[in-house]
Design a protein around this motif. Sequence first.
Motif, PDB file in Angstrom:
ATOM      1  N   LEU A  54      65.609  20.099  41.841  1.00  0.00           N
ATOM      2  CA  LEU A  54      66.060  21.213  41.011  1.00  0.00           C
ATOM      3  C   LEU A  54      64.894  21.946  40.356  1.00  0.00           C
ATOM      4  O   LEU A  54      65.033  23.105  39.951  1.00  0.00           O
ATOM      5  N   ILE A  55      63.757  21.278  40.244  1.00  0.00           N
ATOM      6  CA  ILE A  55      62.584  21.887  39.609  1.00  0.00           C
ATOM      7  C   ILE A  55      61.686  22.565  40.629  1.00  0.00           C
ATOM      8  O   ILE A  55      61.232  23.698  40.427  1.00  0.00           O
ATOM      9  N   TYR A  56      61.454  21.900  41.762  1.00  0.00           N
ATOM     10  CA  TYR A  56      60.417  22.362  42.686  1.00  0.00           C
ATOM     11  C   TYR A  56      60.946  23.030  43.952  1.00  0.00           C
ATOM     12  O   TYR A  56      60.201  23.759  44.613  1.00  0.00           O
ATOM     13  N   ALA A  57      62.185  22.792  44.332  1.00  0.00           N
ATOM     14  CA  ALA A  57      62.695  23.365  45.577  1.00  0.00           C
ATOM     15  C   ALA A  57      63.254  24.757  45.336  1.00  0.00           C
ATOM     16  O   ALA A  57      64.000  24.983  44.386  1.00  0.00           O
ATOM     17  N   LEU A  66      63.331  19.767  52.150  1.00  0.00           N
ATOM     18  CA  LEU A  66      63.695  18.847  51.075  1.00  0.00           C
ATOM     19  C   LEU A  66      63.308  17.405  51.393  1.00  0.00           C
ATOM     20  O   LEU A  66      63.170  16.583  50.491  1.00  0.00           O
ATOM     21  N   ARG A  67      63.124  17.094  52.677  1.00  0.00           N
ATOM     22  CA  ARG A  67      62.877  15.704  53.033  1.00  0.00           C
ATOM     23  C   ARG A  67      61.575  15.178  52.450  1.00  0.00           C
ATOM     24  O   ARG A  67      61.414  13.969  52.236  1.00  0.00           O
ATOM     25  N   ASN A 181      68.676  14.130  48.921  1.00  0.00           N
ATOM     26  CA  ASN A 181      68.609  12.754  48.436  1.00  0.00           C
ATOM     27  C   ASN A 181      67.944  12.812  47.062  1.00  0.00           C
ATOM     28  O   ASN A 181      66.728  12.736  46.939  1.00  0.00           O
ATOM     29  N   PRO A 182      68.732  12.992  45.991  1.00  0.00           N
ATOM     30  CA  PRO A 182      68.170  13.240  44.657  1.00  0.00           C
ATOM     31  C   PRO A 182      67.160  12.176  44.234  1.00  0.00           C
ATOM     32  O   PRO A 182      67.340  10.986  44.498  1.00  0.00           O
ATOM     33  N   ARG A 710      83.140  21.030  64.131  1.00  0.00           N
ATOM     34  CA  ARG A 710      82.155  22.112  64.191  1.00  0.00           C
ATOM     35  C   ARG A 710      81.384  22.143  62.886  1.00  0.00           C
ATOM     36  O   ARG A 710      81.882  22.599  61.856  1.00  0.00           O
ATOM     37  N   MET A 711      80.138  21.634  62.892  1.00  0.00           N
ATOM     38  CA  MET A 711      79.350  21.513  61.662  1.00  0.00           C
ATOM     39  C   MET A 711      77.920  21.969  61.902  1.00  0.00           C
ATOM     40  O   MET A 711      77.422  21.926  63.024  1.00  0.00           O
ATOM     41  N   SER A 712      77.281  22.370  60.841  1.00  0.00           N
ATOM     42  CA  SER A 712      75.839  22.610  60.852  1.00  0.00           C
ATOM     43  C   SER A 712      75.186  21.616  59.907  1.00  0.00           C
ATOM     44  O   SER A 712      75.332  21.721  58.692  1.00  0.00           O
ATOM     45  N   HIS A 713      74.484  20.635  60.466  1.00  0.00           N
ATOM     46  CA  HIS A 713      73.806  19.669  59.602  1.00  0.00           C
ATOM     47  C   HIS A 713      72.512  20.246  59.022  1.00  0.00           C
ATOM     48  O   HIS A 713      71.982  19.714  58.055  1.00  0.00           O
ATOM     49  N   GLU A 714      72.009  21.320  59.598  1.00  0.00           N
ATOM     50  CA  GLU A 714      70.835  21.973  59.015  1.00  0.00           C
ATOM     51  C   GLU A 714      71.175  22.578  57.657  1.00  0.00           C
ATOM     52  O   GLU A 714      70.391  22.495  56.715  1.00  0.00           O
ATOM     53  N   ILE A 715      72.331  23.193  57.570  1.00  0.00           N
ATOM     54  CA  ILE A 715      72.748  23.800  56.303  1.00  0.00           C
ATOM     55  C   ILE A 715      73.699  22.868  55.557  1.00  0.00           C
ATOM     56  O   ILE A 715      73.724  22.849  54.332  1.00  0.00           O
TER      57      ILE A 715
END
Length: 722
Positions: A54-57, A66-67, A181-182, A710-715
């Motif tokens: 929440l601070i840096y991304a 994010l990984r 992954n917080p 039907r999914m997008s795991h990227e988003i």
Amino acid sequence: METIVQLSKGWKILQDVHNIGEQVKLFEKWEADTEVGSQISEWEELKELKHLQLIYAQQPYFGRELRYFNEAPWWYMLEFEVPCDEYKSATLHFTNVDYYGKVWLNGVLLGEHEGYSTPFSFETINVLKPDEKNYLIVKVSSPWDEEVELNEEASRTHLVKRNMVKGTYEHSDTFIQRDVNPVGIYGEVFLMLNSDAVIEERPEFVYSLDEKLCSADIIGKIKMNHLTTGHSYKVIIRIREKNSGLVVVQTTDTFSAEGISDSKSYGMHLEKVKLWNTWDHGYPWMYEAEVLLEDNEKCVCIRKTNLAFRKTEIERTKEITRFWINRKKFFVRGTSYYPDCYISAMTEERYLRDLLNIKAAGFNLVRVHVHTEKEIFYDLCDRLGIVVLQDSEYNWTHPSTDEWADRFVNIYRENVKMLKNHPSLICWIIMNEPGCVDPDGKTRERFMEENPGPRLYREVSEMDPERPIIKGSFCENDIFSGDSHNYLGSLSSGLYEDIYEQKEKLNTEYGFDAPGSAENLKKVPAIQKRFGELLNHVSEIQEYQYKLLKYYTEHYRIQKYSPCSGYVQFMFIDLCPQSFYGVYDWWGIPKKGLNAILESNMPMGVFAKYKDSLEGIYVVNDKDREYTDCTVHWVIIDADTGEVVEQNQVKIDVNEDCCLKVKEFPEDYGKERKWNLSLTLTDSQGKCLAANSYTDIFHLLKRVKGHPERMSHEIGMRLYWA
């Protein structure tokens, strides 16, 4: 005297990208000019304690960048001073560290902690340096897991075996996006300095009510430390009404200390107890217990805790799973709650907004789904009279080892200790959908029958004997569980009307995910781009969510106590911009699905039972009062011609807490017709008690194309037909 030194500001941080900080003894090298090598990042100022994404991304809710937050540990450093004084204890407190935390003070290792939701503390009196600079160092990590369970036959293809006890990270069906992954310290950090004796932790109060629930025998359990042998101490306990401040019972004890520590229990009796209840069945009466410790007539420590009186039970047989509150059957009208991927993003104001909307929508229960909220959330539920089903962090697939089970049990025990004083919490759910994907046919059996299910059920029962427990949610036939999940026409194949002939004892999950406001989604360019033209069809998907929720909710209402004792819709609000299970979007804007809840979820309702024809009309009253000389009025209009097909009414008496069939239609009534139906229920004075309507009632929609595969795991979102 007790002094609190706040340590939540002024932190510095670095990421240890090669995880060598302990090898180079970074916990000893806090000075600005200390050489630690070019491979160690520089310390930089941290503006607040919050999850680091929440601070840096730039975009904390999706994105493969994010990984990196979880690929290496983070080190926190704080320089602080404390006044020079004679202290008997100096306790360092953390409210939340996600997920692994290792703490040093002035180069000395204080200890470690695992988990994100519970507070922990260390005694620092022998390490702290009064009137000098002190250096607090914390190593924090929330690493990725490597073990994956392949399931080629399932549409979701694989599941990560989650080694951490934190619910839904790396979820396979885009509930939370793959790369979220917080990690980080959040909440508060503070030092509690005591120059006198101290009451350790929050005092614990347990009680038993008499048979008529009119009086209570109370036991207060007080732990004291740093007593001076031979000193005369006095403990004063006052219990007062929260609303008025009126003291209703008080006890005093004077004793001479025989050692440095002591634990005492004090019994009290309270007549004319005001029972805590839900908003729709009474009032959430709260009390406050205040404990004072005096040393030679001087008050040296005060502790306060909330207290309330109510009796919660669960009735379980092969035919029934039913809650009772204060010796009355409690019909659950519930919703699941997970308001943000990052618990640190939540504030008291956001919680209050959501809970007021939950109450306005007719819900009397929230299921906190596979995570734990900040404690202020539970305080608000106490105050508003909304009950809570509290999940553990167990969800789907975890290592099936005794070592993992031991860690899980220890972490959940901390949660129980933290939350068990909240009257709103009426049931612990130990595991959610254990062994949901079960390739060898033995995973669920192990979790439920070997470890950790039986052990945790036993230990939580010992810690909190007065509160019911569900061992495995979605284990309907297990006598220690008993609830069902139903996603026909949603995550499961088929049509939502396939539930027409089904019977469920207690449903704790059903629903359908639909995108929220298209204008809000346009605020996130990546989502707008990936959806493309689908953004022009959001209303169609919302229409399906509306129809499904209305059909399911009214199906459960009509089955009241025959055998259904309630339901929990999944979910109330989206937990990020691109996760669509809620009836509110992440920004707090309602979807059309909310209309289904408003029409079908109020304490009193009038409903049609139908599939391809009209079977009957039902009145459901969840209130604790009866209504005599009422009128049910219905109008059927031909949707094509506008002509009145039928207009009629019937007089009825409505008992308290009942379901009443008021009209039965002939077989196949209306089949293959296009009808609109409106229903009203009025009291003896003509006041409307409930109303409902159905447009083209027999037009039952087919599941939205592309859902759920039907999914997008990227988003991290459903694409439907995009």
